[in-house]
Design a protein around this motif. Structure first.
Motif, PDB file in Angstrom:
ATOM      1  N   LYS A 162       5.767   5.461  -6.314  1.00 45.16           N
ATOM      2  CA  LYS A 162       5.455   4.654  -7.508  1.00 45.16           C
ATOM      3  C   LYS A 162       4.356   3.617  -6.905  1.00 45.16           C
ATOM      4  CE  LYS A 162       8.079   1.571  -9.819  1.00 45.16           C
ATOM      5  NZ  LYS A 162       9.302   0.919 -10.107  1.00 45.16           N
ATOM      6  N   LYS A 163       4.105   3.418  -5.742  1.00 42.64           N
ATOM      7  CA  LYS A 163       3.058   2.754  -4.923  1.00 42.64           C
ATOM      8  C   LYS A 163       1.887   3.557  -5.084  1.00 42.64           C
ATOM      9  CE  LYS A 163       4.533  -1.011  -2.639  1.00 42.64           C
ATOM     10  NZ  LYS A 163       4.012  -2.225  -2.935  1.00 42.64           N
ATOM     11  N   PHE A 164       2.168   4.991  -4.724  1.00 44.82           N
ATOM     12  CA  PHE A 164       1.107   5.716  -4.666  1.00 44.82           C
ATOM     13  C   PHE A 164       0.516   6.021  -6.130  1.00 44.82           C
ATOM     14  CE2 PHE A 164      -0.699  10.067  -5.347  1.00 44.82           C
ATOM     15  CZ  PHE A 164      -1.741  10.529  -4.607  1.00 44.82           C
ATOM     16  N   VAL A 165       1.374   6.152  -7.254  1.00 46.53           N
ATOM     17  CA  VAL A 165       0.690   6.392  -8.651  1.00 46.53           C
ATOM     18  C   VAL A 165      -0.050   5.177  -8.869  1.00 46.53           C
ATOM     19  CG1 VAL A 165       1.524   6.502 -11.062  1.00 46.53           C
ATOM     20  CG2 VAL A 165       2.455   8.032  -9.255  1.00 46.53           C
ATOM     21  N   LYS A 166       0.583   3.832  -8.519  1.00 41.67           N
ATOM     22  CA  LYS A 166      -0.121   2.616  -8.914  1.00 41.67           C
ATOM     23  C   LYS A 166      -1.534   2.452  -8.274  1.00 41.67           C
ATOM     24  CE  LYS A 166       2.121  -1.540 -10.162  1.00 41.67           C
ATOM     25  NZ  LYS A 166       3.381  -2.121 -10.326  1.00 41.67           N
ATOM     26  N   LYS A 167      -1.618   2.767  -7.118  1.00 41.34           N
ATOM     27  CA  LYS A 167      -2.645   2.807  -6.247  1.00 41.34           C
ATOM     28  C   LYS A 167      -4.043   3.731  -6.764  1.00 41.34           C
ATOM     29  CE  LYS A 167      -4.407   2.821  -1.488  1.00 41.34           C
ATOM     30  NZ  LYS A 167      -5.240   1.757  -1.549  1.00 41.34           N
ATOM     31  N   MET A 168      -3.392   5.182  -7.230  1.00 48.97           N
ATOM     32  CA  MET A 168      -4.258   6.021  -7.832  1.00 48.97           C
ATOM     33  C   MET A 168      -4.730   5.715  -9.185  1.00 48.97           C
ATOM     34  SD  MET A 168      -4.861   7.683  -5.283  1.00 48.97           S
ATOM     35  CE  MET A 168      -5.792   9.199  -5.871  1.00 48.97           C
ATOM     36  N   GLY A 169      -4.032   5.357  -9.857  1.00 51.11           N
ATOM     37  CA  GLY A 169      -4.221   4.755 -11.248  1.00 51.11           C
ATOM     38  C   GLY A 169      -4.723   6.109 -12.290  1.00 51.11           C
ATOM     39  N   ILE A 170      -4.047   7.208 -11.754  1.00 52.24           N
ATOM     40  CA  ILE A 170      -4.373   8.555 -12.439  1.00 52.24           C
ATOM     41  C   ILE A 170      -4.029   8.222 -14.023  1.00 52.24           C
ATOM     42  CG2 ILE A 170      -3.808  10.999 -12.721  1.00 52.24           C
ATOM     43  CD1 ILE A 170      -2.583  10.368  -9.532  1.00 52.24           C
ATOM     44  N   GLY A 171      -5.157   8.883 -14.733  1.00 53.67           N
ATOM     45  CA  GLY A 171      -5.068   8.824 -16.400  1.00 53.67           C
ATOM     46  C   GLY A 171      -3.695   9.606 -16.910  1.00 53.67           C
ATOM     47  N   LEU A 172      -3.379   9.260 -18.073  1.00 54.13           N
ATOM     48  CA  LEU A 172      -2.240   9.490 -18.621  1.00 54.13           C
ATOM     49  C   LEU A 172      -2.052  11.233 -18.732  1.00 54.13           C
ATOM     50  CD1 LEU A 172      -0.384   7.219 -19.632  1.00 54.13           C
ATOM     51  CD2 LEU A 172      -1.078   8.164 -21.989  1.00 54.13           C
ATOM     52  N   ILE A 173      -3.180  11.810 -19.267  1.00 52.17           N
ATOM     53  CA  ILE A 173      -2.925  13.383 -19.235  1.00 52.17           C
ATOM     54  C   ILE A 173      -2.784  13.919 -18.126  1.00 52.17           C
ATOM     55  CG2 ILE A 173      -4.029  15.104 -20.563  1.00 52.17           C
ATOM     56  CD1 ILE A 173      -4.821  13.297 -22.789  1.00 52.17           C
ATOM     57  N   ARG A 174      -3.707  13.381 -17.375  1.00 53.84           N
ATOM     58  CA  ARG A 174      -3.871  14.156 -16.041  1.00 53.84           C
ATOM     59  C   ARG A 174      -2.773  14.237 -15.171  1.00 53.84           C
ATOM     60  NH1 ARG A 174      -9.636  13.688 -13.384  1.00 53.84           N
ATOM     61  NH2 ARG A 174     -10.207  13.609 -15.394  1.00 53.84           N
TER      62      ARG A 174
END
Lengths: 218, 496
Positions: free
Chosen positions: B151-163
């Motif tokens: 969760k921390k990683f995803v939050k930090k990276m802010g990867i777009g929805l589709i990607r």
């Protein structure tokens, strides 16, 4: 070269279509602003021309929207994400329609705009343009950098609030003006409401962007 | 020449493997397939390949612990143990209780031990039982930690929805492949572990120096049976598991599969054990653990991290109930089945073995630290079962669980002949040149007890010495013991 492009061709293709859709949206708000201002400056011809161009772009935008929907349905995105995106695209689709409705009313009614309304209306148009641009940026961020979404959504809200303030002041002056007939008052109110509806809609869609971003962030 | 009846007996193991593939593959790919993130065909191909790889490459670790619990020594017994486990799983599934082959096969082995009056190593049993608690707990902890990090990683990276959707799909496929490998490595012991001591296949020699052992062939067959189960019947189960887990976000689903796979892997990986031992850290027992337990643990771990409100506790209690009932049922089924197989169908379900307390055996006990003061009146006595010899010794002296196993190991009488032709038959890759040289010096020797060959070899070469020391020695010792077991198998054979 995008990272791991070999694995994510379908995803990149959908992203590219959404980018195009957002550019169309920006073009439309530009045209809307231009056509409305032309009318305020007294050029009914430019309004008509702007209206036609707007319809043309709207058609292309509709085609692109359908393509995106088909891609989402066929490219086996996860159902949860797919449903979210379809819901969002349906909401976003209402923004270009609001430009059309607003200009259609002016074209049909040809209202007489009081001289002292010109500047506030142009300001309203400017803030509307900025609100839609911020909405396009927020949507772009939803597909590229979720961290930037909130900042753009807040900008949409800020612009909408400015539009609201001007709209309220103009409505006040309309209904306080004893020289205006009641019919004219309601005609001007209608035109203002249509213009204000664009930013209200932009704010509504921006909220949807924020909901999606928050959902996928947590 | 392979006896065709062997294939009939193996059918129960294949059935158990098939049902494992049909059911447990859902723990690995259920979320991805059920949510239509990954096509079933893609999932089945990846799962099939990696299950077979895991079973063949890393299947031995967990199988050895299962072998310690009870070495079923006749193929009829192995057949009934696997059949009872398969039937117990089938029955409990029909009753709507989610169960695991791990619990079922443990019950079956205990059933065989009771029927054949074989000694049950309590420490190995507790080791396995403890993992039924440790496995879901560990899985829950790993899942909670991994989910927090992800969760921390995803939050930090802010990867777009589709990607993000695409990345999640790739991550689920990779986690699924890892999960399938771990499933094959860890759970193959459930499917084929009971056939390992029987060694129904002759070793296959390819030219000089490369061979496929009987155990490897068994694991390959078991792995293929699991793969067939995945292809033929897992789709329905995957769809069910996938839709049941739909409340999980894609990230949580990935974390659940990853945690499940990590837990199965650490309970099967000999390399990880070696790494921990080299770092002087406590090692993790290599035992077959339940894939379902691991997944349930992971989901609970994620749920607890989010406050625990969404966890469906009655379902958890139902699953826990199944973990207790299943081994009892398979134990009973195996015991009754063995009775019928032996007395009605006249099949051999246990091999006759002699456990002799000869003077040399008593001397060996003494050397290994077993109290022998009261054993002299038993000298020369021969016992027909391992449990009987342990009972007799226990009557006279105090024995720990480990010593009980030693008594069985040292008193088991098997005649070995170190002949020239059998030495030539050995896989040259298994033994080092020094070990081979030491063995050659014993050419022509005969032994009544397998350990005598081990002792003779260790006297000639230090490369055959079993240290019996700390953690690092444990791995070295296991290697020597595996090599000795290979020699015992070769030298007791009458024909090549």
């Amino acid at each position: 070269m995008k990272p791991l492009s070999l694995f994510f061709k379908k995803q990149y293709a959908i992203e590219e279509k959404i980018q195009r859709l957002l550019r169309y949206l920006e073009d439309m708000v530009q045209l809307y602003q231009g056509a409305f201002e032309s009318y305020l400056d007294g050029s009914f011809e430019d309004l008509n021309q702007g209206n036609e161009e707007l319809s043309k772009i709207e058609k292309e935008l509709d085609d692109l929207g359908r393509q995106i929907q088909m891609s989402l349905l066929h490219e086996s995105l996860m159902p949860d994400s797919r449903d979210d995106l379809l819901w969002f695209l349906t909401k976003l689709d209402k923004v270009p329609s609001s430009f059309k409705h607003s200009l259609a009313d002016i074209t049909l009614e040809k209202p007489e705009i009081p001289e002292d309304f010109q500047l506030p209306l142009k300001n309203m148009l400017l803030h509307t343009h900025d609100a839609v641009k911020a909405l396009a940026n927020a949507t772009d961020a939803l597909f590229s950098d979720l961290r930037a979404v909130r900042q753009h959504v807040e900008e949409v809200g800020r612009q909408e609030s400015l539009v609201d303030k001007i709209e309220y002041k103009l409505l006040q002056s309309i209904f306080e003006n004893e020289k205006f007939e009641l019919a004219r008052k309601y005609q001007l109110k209608g035109i203002l409401k249509q213009l204000g509806a664009v930013t209200n809609l932009a704010e509504d869609v921006a909220d949807a962007v924020l909901i999606l971003a928050t959902k996928h962030f947590t | 020449m392979l006896d065709p009846t062997v294939l009939i007996f193996l059918s129960s193991g294949v059935f158990l493997g098939w049902s494992l593939g049909a059911n447990d593959a859902a723990n690995v790919f259920g979320t991805a397939v059920g949510s239509r993130m990954v096509r079933f065909t893609t999932a089945a191909i990846i799962c099939g390949i990696f299950v077979v790889l895991g079973a063949y490459v890393s299947g031995t670790g967990a199988a050895q612990t299962l072998g310690k619990l009870g070495a079923v020594n006749a193929i009829g017994g192995s057949f009934m143990a696997a059949l009872a486990a398969g039937l117990a799983v089938y029955w409990m599934t029909k009753l709507g209780l989610p169960v695991s082959t791990t619990q079922a096969i443990i019950g079956s082995i205990i059933g065989w031990n009771l029927f054949s009056d074989s000694y049950t190593d309590i420490s190995s049993l507790f080791k396995i039982l403890s993992t039924w608690i440790i496995c879901p707990l560990l899985s829950a902890l790993i899942a909670a930690f991994l989910f927090f990090l992800a969760k921390k990683f995803v939050k930090k990276m802010g990867i777009g929805l589709i990607r993000f959707d695409g990345y999640t799909r790739l991550a689920l496929i990779l986690a699924g492949a890892f999960g399938a490998y771990s499933l094959g490595a860890n759970n193959i012991a459930n499917v084929m572990g009971v056939f390992v001591p029987v060694a129904p296949f002759p070793d296959i020699q390819f030219g000089h120096g490369f061979s496929i052992t009987s155990a490897q062939q068994l694991f390959l067959v078991g792995g293929l049976a699991i793969a067939v189960g995945v292809f033929t019947y897992s789709k329905k189960v995957m769809m069910t598991v996938g839709s049941e887990l739909m409340t999980l976000t894609p990230l949580a689903a990935w974390v659940a599969v990853m945690s499940h796979s990590i837990v199965l892997f650490i309970f099967a990986s000999e390399r990880l054990e070696q790494l921990l031992a080299n770092m002087s850290l406590p090692t993790i027992p290599l035992v077959p653990v339940s894939s379902s337990q691991a997944v349930v643990g992971a989901v609970v771990g994620i749920g607890m991290l989010q406050g625990g409100r969404e966890i469906h506790w009655p379902r958890i209690y139902g699953i826990a109930k199944g973990w207790v009932i299943t081994p009892l049922i398979s134990c009973l089924l195996c015991f009754v089945g063995l009775y019928f197989l032996q007395n009605v169908f006249q099949q051999t379900v246990q091999r006759d073995s002699n456990y002799e307390l000869s003077p040399s055996v008593i001397e060996k006990f003494q050397k290994e630290g077993i109290e022998t003061s009261g054993l002299h009146e038993l000298t020369g006595k021969v016992f027909r079962s391992s449990a009987e010899v342990v009972r007799a010794v226990k009557d006279k002296v105090n024995l720990s669980s480990k010593q009980g196993l030693q008594v069985v190991e040292y008193s088991l009488q098997i005649n070995l002949i170190v002949s020239e032709e059998k030495i030539a038959y050995l896989d040259k890759k298994v033994l080092s040149s020094k070990q081979m040289a030491a063995l050659s010096k014993l050419e022509g020797q005969k032994y009544n007890f397998p350990w005598q060959l081990g002792d003779a070899l260790s006297e000639i070469s230090p490369e055959w010495i079993v240290s019996g020391g700390g953690l690092k020695d444990k791995l070295h010792d296991r290697d020597i013991k595996q090599k000795l077991a290979y020699l015992y198998r070769i030298f007791q054979r009458r024909e090549i």
